[in-house]
Design an enzyme around this catalytic site. Structure first.
Site, PDB file in Angstrom:
ATOM      1  N   HIS A 158       0.835  -1.205   0.000  1.00  0.00           N
ATOM      2  CA  HIS A 158       0.000   0.000   0.000  1.00  0.00           C
ATOM      3  C   HIS A 158       0.871   1.256   0.000  1.00  0.00           C
ATOM      4  CE1 HIS A 158      -3.344  -2.681   1.236  1.00  0.00           C
ATOM      5  NE2 HIS A 158      -4.101  -1.738   0.719  1.00  0.00           N
ATOM      6  N   LYS A 162      -0.600   4.844   4.611  1.00  0.00           N
ATOM      7  CA  LYS A 162      -1.507   3.910   5.299  1.00  0.00           C
ATOM      8  C   LYS A 162      -0.995   3.655   6.710  1.00  0.00           C
ATOM      9  CE  LYS A 162      -3.999  -0.443   4.692  1.00  0.00           C
ATOM     10  NZ  LYS A 162      -5.303   0.217   4.948  1.00  0.00           N
TER      11      LYS A 162
END
Length: 271
Positions: A158, A162
């Site tokens: 990600h 995040k």
């Protein structure tokens, strides 16, 4: 076509803006009741249409959270666990449906949502991608077919902003595999391997986490055995896929019976 009204907290966030843009584009199906942000944020008072790169709609980003529960059928929440639980309780009090895509909720928070769902429809998923929902089903069926002799590892990637790890989607896939083996993920999950950790346990499900750049989301489930390996992969390249899935779930939830649902439940029931 029936039109439903939606509320979006965190309208100035990544997912918030994406949801708002799609709502405006689909005005025959959706009406925006309210969208909010925190009082100290720069976007307070912005026209929402201009905020998301559309034409002016004469509806502004508000700070009063009570507006989320007025003249609205469904609240869509992609915020943070504490805010999500506040919104869920308010939906309960106002007899509103809620669609939750927030990750990082604790087991006790999930249990509380289950109690709230006795009165209102709650659709809760770590990932609102239709593709990931299919992947979860494939992981379950593959685990059953391959048997316990195959090792399972899950790799997720990600963007660098995040804040939770492993991702909610990775845990969702891990739960699908564990359930197919008749196990609880908490009993077999291995997240951190560092130093001399010893031989891999046959029953464990391993997780590897990568963070960097602007990666929207990539998940790989690896099934490994002597002499062969199977990889099931999903790559998200546009955040709008999650927003589209959440909107699809919200349209279904607006008229659903009280209950605790997943995106898979929505799709299976014609959503």
């Amino acid at each position: 076509m029936k039109k439903i009204s939606l509320s979006i907290p965190g309208g100035n966030g990544r997912m918030g803006k994406t949801l708002l843009g799609l709502i405006i584009e689909n005005e025959k199906k959706y009406n925006l009741a309210s969208s909010t942000c925190l009082p100290n944020e720069n976007e307070v008072g912005f026209d929402i249409g201009l905020l998301v790169g559309k034409s002016k709609i004469s509806k502004k980003l508000e700070t009063d959270s009570s507006s989320l529960f007025q003249n609205s059928d469904v609240l869509i929440d992609f915020t943070v666990p504490e805010a999500t639980m506040f919104h869920a309780k308010k939906c309960y009090e106002n007899n509103m449906s809620i669609v939750i895509g927030t990750t990082g909720l604790s087991e006790s928070q999930e249990e509380e949502l289950l109690i709230l769902s006795k009165k209102i429809p709650i659709v809760y998923s770590a990932n609102f991608s239709i593709g990931v929902t299919l992947l979860s089903s494939l992981v379950s069926s593959s685990t059953k077919m391959l048997g316990s002799e195959w090792d399972i590892e899950i790799l997720e990637m990600h963007h660098k902003h995040k804040i939770d790890a492993p991702s909610g989607t990775a845990l969702l896939l891990g739960k699908s595999a564990a359930k197919a083996r008749g196990q609880e993920l908490s009993d077999v999950k291995s997240v951190s391997r560092d130093g001399i950790v010893g031989k891999r346990k046959d029953s464990e499900i391993g997780f590897a986490v990568l963070r960097g750049g602007d990666i929207v989301g990539e998940h790989t489930v690896l099934f490994s055995h002597q002499g062969e390996r199977i990889e099931l992969v999903h790559k998200a390249t546009d955040r709008s896929i999650f927003a589209s899935g959440a909107l699809r779930a919200s349209y279904w939830a607006a008229s659903a019976d009280p209950g605790f649902y997943s995106l898979s439940d929505v799709l299976k029931n014609g959503g």
